[in-house]
Design a protein around this motif. Sequence first.
Motif, mmCIF file in Angstrom:
data_model
loop_
_atom_site.group_PDB
_atom_site.id
_atom_site.type_symbol
_atom_site.label_atom_id
_atom_site.label_comp_id
_atom_site.label_asym_id
_atom_site.label_seq_id
_atom_site.Cartn_x
_atom_site.Cartn_y
_atom_site.Cartn_z
ATOM 1 N N ARG A 1 0.848 -1.203 0.000
ATOM 2 C CA ARG A 1 0.000 0.000 0.000
ATOM 3 C C ARG A 1 0.885 1.256 0.000
ATOM 4 O O ARG A 1 0.545 2.260 -0.621
ATOM 5 N N GLU A 2 2.020 1.196 0.710
ATOM 6 C CA GLU A 2 2.892 2.365 0.814
ATOM 7 C C GLU A 2 3.822 2.496 -0.392
ATOM 8 O O GLU A 2 4.148 3.611 -0.805
ATOM 9 N N HIS A 3 4.279 1.367 -0.954
ATOM 10 C CA HIS A 3 5.306 1.438 -2.004
ATOM 11 C C HIS A 3 4.884 0.701 -3.271
ATOM 12 O O HIS A 3 5.745 0.312 -4.074
ATOM 13 N N GLY A 4 3.606 0.475 -3.468
ATOM 14 C CA GLY A 4 3.137 -0.342 -4.593
ATOM 15 C C GLY A 4 3.588 0.152 -5.943
ATOM 16 O O GLY A 4 3.862 -0.649 -6.849
ATOM 17 N N ASP A 5 3.703 1.466 -6.112
ATOM 18 C CA ASP A 5 4.079 2.008 -7.419
ATOM 19 C C ASP A 5 5.485 1.589 -7.811
ATOM 20 O O ASP A 5 5.800 1.481 -9.007
ATOM 21 N N GLY A 6 6.350 1.333 -6.816
ATOM 22 C CA GLY A 6 7.735 0.982 -7.138
ATOM 23 C C GLY A 6 8.022 -0.503 -7.089
ATOM 24 O O GLY A 6 9.151 -0.925 -7.337
ATOM 25 N N ILE A 7 7.032 -1.323 -6.734
ATOM 26 C CA ILE A 7 7.246 -2.764 -6.606
ATOM 27 C C ILE A 7 6.917 -3.436 -7.932
ATOM 28 O O ILE A 7 5.788 -3.372 -8.427
ATOM 29 N N ALA A 8 7.914 -4.093 -8.515
ATOM 30 C CA ALA A 8 7.720 -4.749 -9.815
ATOM 31 C C ALA A 8 7.096 -6.121 -9.679
ATOM 32 O O ALA A 8 6.373 -6.576 -10.564
ATOM 33 N N LEU A 9 7.366 -6.821 -8.558
ATOM 34 C CA LEU A 9 6.875 -8.196 -8.401
ATOM 35 C C LEU A 9 6.872 -8.565 -6.925
ATOM 36 O O LEU A 9 7.721 -8.102 -6.154
ATOM 37 N N VAL A 10 5.914 -9.418 -6.549
ATOM 38 C CA VAL A 10 5.818 -9.926 -5.174
ATOM 39 C C VAL A 10 6.149 -11.422 -5.199
ATOM 40 O O VAL A 10 5.544 -12.183 -5.965
ATOM 41 N N LEU A 11 7.137 -11.808 -4.380
ATOM 42 C CA LEU A 11 7.509 -13.218 -4.235
ATOM 43 C C LEU A 11 6.988 -13.668 -2.871
ATOM 44 O O LEU A 11 7.516 -13.291 -1.827
ATOM 45 N N MET A 12 5.909 -14.476 -2.853
ATOM 46 C CA MET A 12 5.093 -14.690 -1.655
ATOM 47 C C MET A 12 5.081 -16.159 -1.222
ATOM 48 O O MET A 12 4.787 -17.050 -2.026
ATOM 49 N N ASP A 13 5.409 -16.404 0.074
ATOM 50 C CA ASP A 13 5.237 -17.739 0.643
ATOM 51 C C ASP A 13 3.735 -18.014 0.780
ATOM 52 O O ASP A 13 2.935 -17.094 0.969
#
Length: 623
Positions: free
Chosen positions: A543-555
């Motif tokens: 929510r705070e940095h979503g614009d700069g996050i290219a991908l989420v690697l999630m357990d």
Amino acid sequence: MTSMRRLLVGYRPLDEHPQADRDSMIQLIGISIPIAAIFTVVNAIAGFEQLAIIQLTAVIILAIYWYQTRRGQMLSYIHEVLMLLCISVFASLTWAGGIGSVGIYWSLGFPFLAFLIMGVRSGWIWLGAYALLIAVSVVMHAMGLIHLPYSRDTLVLAPVMYLYFTLLACVLQVRNEKQYVMMEQLNRQLKESQQELSEVNARLEHDIRERVSQLQATNSRLSEEVVEKEKALTAMRNSEKKFEHAQRMEAVGTLVGGIAHDFNNMLSGITANLYLMQRDVHSEQAQQRLAKIGDLVVHAADMIKQLLTFARRDSVELSQFDLRSFLGEAYKLARVSIEEHIHCEQHMGHKALYINGNATQIQQMLMNLMNNARDAVTTVSSPMIRVTLSDFQADASFVNTHPQAELRSYALLTVADNGVGIQADMLPRIFEPFYTTKQAGKGTGLGLAMIYGAMRTHHGVIDVTSQPGEGTSFSLYFPLAHEEESDVTTAMPPDQVVQGHDEMILLVDDDRALLEAHEALLTQLGYRVMTAVNGMEAIRLYREHGDGIALVLMDVVMPVLGGVAAAKRIMALNKEARIIFVSGYDRDHDITSELMPEHQLMLNKPLDVIELSRAIAAGISGE
């Protein structure tokens, strides 16, 4: 709640098991006697006569109790007597000081003995009594009524250390007693279930016998119906056995799934750190060793997959290869676990023997059989293990004695030893899950069951011959492939890692050690990394940095909020969010299959660096 209630009212596991209590007392007193005797002699030589006399008295009383307990006579108030002796010895050490004036520090061991002998609640009473005794002594020392051979700093520090060790001992004892209570409850429930099943079987057998008697008395012409009833009874018993076996396999599957998750997490951390080390190490020899470690990690991951396959009875991928060449290498790995004084022989012949098999399963079978042989020869004077491979042509007599066999050619793998052998009445049961002839703690009872299941997967035959005192021989018959071909090698992907371009990745995993390893790995791959330890924290960061996050690697499986649920909320924030799931379970595992959408990309731990780098690059680019 029941287990905690029993602990709070002063429960001690040994109270419900007098025999276990007696054995424990024998061991505890048996250890205490020589220790107290040694300290008696040392203190007498050092000039602490009174302290030596008190310890000698304790030795005599302990010897009397040990002798009576060994004879099977559990003396009254033995726990209380032991505690009084402990208080006497530790208090005398505190008052006298002992060698180097360190007697007061011996009191730090008193909490562990108090909780061990008396349990949690009663232990606190004795600890309080002892603490009060020492406190009175310190006050009397301060008033000049007695003299304690310690500095003021020691008299201030010792009570603090005593309190710390008391709390530590309490935590350890509460944990041990809680585990013991839980195991007692599980055992009790198991016994009740077995008793209920026995009663049902007894009633059923009684009803059947009564019905058969009535039919026989009514008319002899109904004998055929009686036979049918007996067949029905046999079928019912077989069904019960199959049902019990299915229940045990379900328990194995649950256990294996949990172990596999944690083990794959550890392997994933090892894989990441290995890659980072390989990037920093330039020695060719070190690179070769690191590569060997990487191969072993991959092999361990394959073994976990095979264990899961056995527990779920999934299909196993078979490929054609030369068993002789493969076993030559597998034998070297299995030989490492055998002690050097055990003579090992291997005769693989000179003829290529091609089979359709699974290399990981066959290597595990060889290791299990050689480890069993190692355990069997530990007590013989000239231990020997022999591994041989040859071709075998099945004839009619072989097929008659082995219904699952066919009139065809086989590769025969034999593992023989000259150990203690197996009793004749045990041979029919050695392939049953959880059945073992080894001592408690020496075997799980799953090794031969896995071998039996693997041989069925390979459409082979397993046979065993054994004589007590003369050794055991296991024979594994693998059907030869119809066409001999060169070794089939799996094409490996090019050894090329896809580097990132300073994109931001949100890495989410509840295992902090694994989180650090994967963070370092992704940084090395050229990415900026932001980490979270659960789904809620991941949502906040996105929510705070979503614009700069290219991908989420999630357990997938995490506390507070799992990966799938967190991904749904992230997708609600940004429908274009790119997410790759990672799990220590495989997709077919119960926990994962209920959570994962079928179309969603998921990587299995341990993560292959090349596969991970390509998956991330593809995920970022949207391919």
